[in-house]
Structures are given as C-alpha cells and as structure tokens.
Design an enzyme around this catalytic site. Sequence first.
Site, PDB file in Angstrom:
ATOM      1  N   ARG A 127       0.791  -1.175   0.040  1.00  9.93           N
ATOM      2  CA  ARG A 127       0.047   0.053  -0.097  1.00  9.93           C
ATOM      3  C   ARG A 127       0.847   1.456  -0.109  1.00  9.93           C
ATOM      4  NH1 ARG A 127      -3.006  -3.738  -0.563  1.00  9.93           N
ATOM      5  NH2 ARG A 127      -5.158  -3.810   0.107  1.00  9.93           N
ATOM      6  N   SER A 181     -10.182  -0.420   3.533  1.00  9.20           N
ATOM      7  CA  SER A 181      -9.667  -0.649   4.786  1.00  9.20           C
ATOM      8  C   SER A 181      -8.893   0.486   5.316  1.00  9.20           C
ATOM      9  CB  SER A 181      -8.226  -1.625   4.350  1.00  9.20           C
ATOM     10  OG  SER A 181      -8.787  -2.789   3.918  1.00  9.20           O
ATOM     11  N   GLU A 187      -4.369   3.709   6.720  1.00  5.29           N
ATOM     12  CA  GLU A 187      -4.248   3.191   5.240  1.00  5.29           C
ATOM     13  C   GLU A 187      -4.513   4.504   4.238  1.00  5.29           C
ATOM     14  OE1 GLU A 187      -4.413   1.952   1.411  1.00  5.29           O
ATOM     15  OE2 GLU A 187      -6.157   1.195   2.442  1.00  5.29           O
TER      16      GLU A 187
END
Length: 351
Positions: free
Chosen positions: A165, A247, A347
């Site tokens: 990520r 998320s 995130e």
Amino acid sequence: MLVEHNVSLQPLNSFGIAARAAAMVRVRTPGDVLAVLADAQLAAMPKFVLGGGSNIVLTGDLRALVLKNEIAGLRVLRQTARHTIVEAGAGELWHDLVRWSVVDMGLAGLENLALIPGTVGAAPVQNIGAYGVELRQRFHSLDAIDLRDGHTFTLHAAQCGFGYRDSVFKHKPGKEGDLGLAGRAMIVRVRLALPKAWRPELGYLDLSRKVQETGITHPTARQIHDWVVAIRRAKLPDPAHIGNAGSFFKNPTVTPEQCQDIIGRDPKVVHYPMPDGSFKLAAGWLIDACGWKGKTMGNAGVYDKQALVLVNRGGRAQPATGGEVMTLAKAIQTSVYERFGIRLEPEPVVV
Ligand code: EPU
C-alpha cells in the site's frame, strides 16, 4: 478549461464527508494541466490531485486547487512475446478497466483486483492489492505530469518504489534515492502488462473456499472476477450506500518474536508468514478482538461485517466529520496498542 470555485467535495469523496475546495478544475486531457500551469493565478495555488476520492479522509476545507482527474481511455497498446500491454487514462474507474480487460477483451490478469473503488490513476499511488495480487505484479509503466513545471515523465515499476500500500507518490521528497512525489505529480496514463502464460491466483483463503464450494478447480479469469465481486459485495460496504474508504488501517508487520508473544496470549490471532521472515497480522482481527466491530462514535462507526473498515453512519444528511472519523481511528489505535503493543497505521491519506 472551466474553473469552479468554492466546490462541495461531499459527492467527490467516498466517505461522504462534507468539505469544500477553494477551486477545482476537471482535467480531461493532459493539456488541461498545462493550461492551469500557464495561468499565473492558478499556477500559484497549492494543488491537490483527486481521483475517485475513495482513499482520503477530509478533515477540513481544502485551501487548494483541486485537479479532478477525468482523463479517459482504455486500449490495447501492443503485444510482446509474454504480455499484452494495455493502457488506461488515469481518470477511468479502476473496476471499469478490470471489467473491460477481463470480461470484454478476455484478457486475464486483473481479475483478483475486481471491484476496488477509485480511479486507475490512484491504483499505483497506493499499490492496490487484493486476494493475493498487487498492482505491482501487473504494472508496466505510467506517464505523469510534474506539477511544478508541466513536464511529462514516464516511470517504470522499479522507479515507483512500490511497497505494501505504498509508492513514491505517497512519499515526501527527502528520502535518499526516493523521488518523493507526494503532491508533486499528476498521473495521466497507466500501462499494465497482462501475462499471456496466465495462471490463476487462488491462494487467498476466501478464493480457495470458493474452489471447494463450487468444485471448479480450474476457473477462468472471468470466473475468478465473478467470485471476487461476490466476496467483496458480501464483506465490504458499498460507498454508494454507506460512506467508507475501504480498509482504514494497514495490516501491521511484526517480528517472529512479537508474533510468538501475541500467539502465546491470543492463539487465534490471524497471521501470515512473509518472505523476509517477518509476520503480517490481520488488523481487522486485532480490532475485532478489542470489541470494536459495529461500534459507533458520533456519526463515525466500525462496519459490522469487517472491523477494518470505518464508515459514515450519518449518510449524506448528517455526515460524520473528518474529525469524528479520526477520533474513532485514534481510539481504536489506542486500544489495539494497549492490548497487543502494536501501532496501527492509517491506510487512507488524511488531508
Ligand atoms: N477478520 C476478523 N474480524 C474482522 C475482520 C477480519 O477476524 O472484523 C479476520 C478475517 O476472518 C480474516 C483476516 O482477518 O481471517 C483477514 O481479513 P480479510 O480477508 O477480510 O482481509 P484484510 O486483511 O482485512 C486485506 C486488504 C483489503 C483486501 C483484502 C483481500 C489491507 C489493509 N486490506 O484486508 O484491501 O480487499 O485483504 O485481499 O491490506 C483496502 O485496501 O481498502 C482493502 C479493502
């Protein structure tokens, strides 16, 4: 080029948070960016590149010029011995690219990444990943415009600094050997290399379960696409119905010693061995274990089917504020830290 002023960003972020931008230009061609940079007033404003708004938390109004990426186009660019190279405009919806390549064109490779919200241009920024495949495994190259001087440049995979990520597009300049392109570049086109010698990626638990349930041991890419769509629909909230940014935390990595220590106390902790010897833990499990699933604070809440997803329970009429979302996120971080000694990292990009 049309400049909109005092623009509501509520319909442009998937959390549905109410915030405004000082100005916005819808970028339909790379030439629109050059026109912005040629305008003395617009060129002087700080810029904020917005794609689908599906990975941001707005904590206030944006005193910036929003460049809303709407660059379109999907095409097969060329064939190499081992790959079909496809190219997409950065403003295309990611899932439209997946559906076009897998379903319409019969090209395998992106099926595990079906239904991820957001635009093609946002995909390399956070190296999107799901069900055992990350963007970097299919990435060929991208073209971007430097927002300081308007020059266009091309980056290949090795130059993008892809991590879990993560990429150079999330980094501030400064780290040695890192381009640090956060806030400095607008991605205009992305090229993907789809393998001709394709093999299905079925290692992820949810997918191996589908194989068992259906008895289809050799699924096509189309079949996997359909499974992934069904799995995501069952587990993750649709931003069209309940605001969210996917998320909310990254899955943390711990040392083998830390992992053993946690297993000693909580034998059920979901953990995956990584190639470098470390272990990745399921943040959703950690949050769930702390009792957060389904909880609400103000108008922000924890989704009741997946504790890793924070949601806006106030809808469009009384939306959660960015502050409420971050207060909830901090409370979750504190309780996970107190119980497991692990610091969860958000995130999405907090603006
Ligand atoms: N779990 C719980 N309780 C929960 C949530 C999860 O016990 O409330 C457990 C699950 O049972 C499972 C494990 O935790 O054993 C992992 O859950 P899941 O398979 O749902 O995946 P995840 O690790 O929570 C990651 C990605 C998702 C991606 C899925 C599938 C991150 C931060 N998230 O989630 O990506 O779709 O795997 O590959 O890596 C996103 O980035 O926005 C995103 C949705």
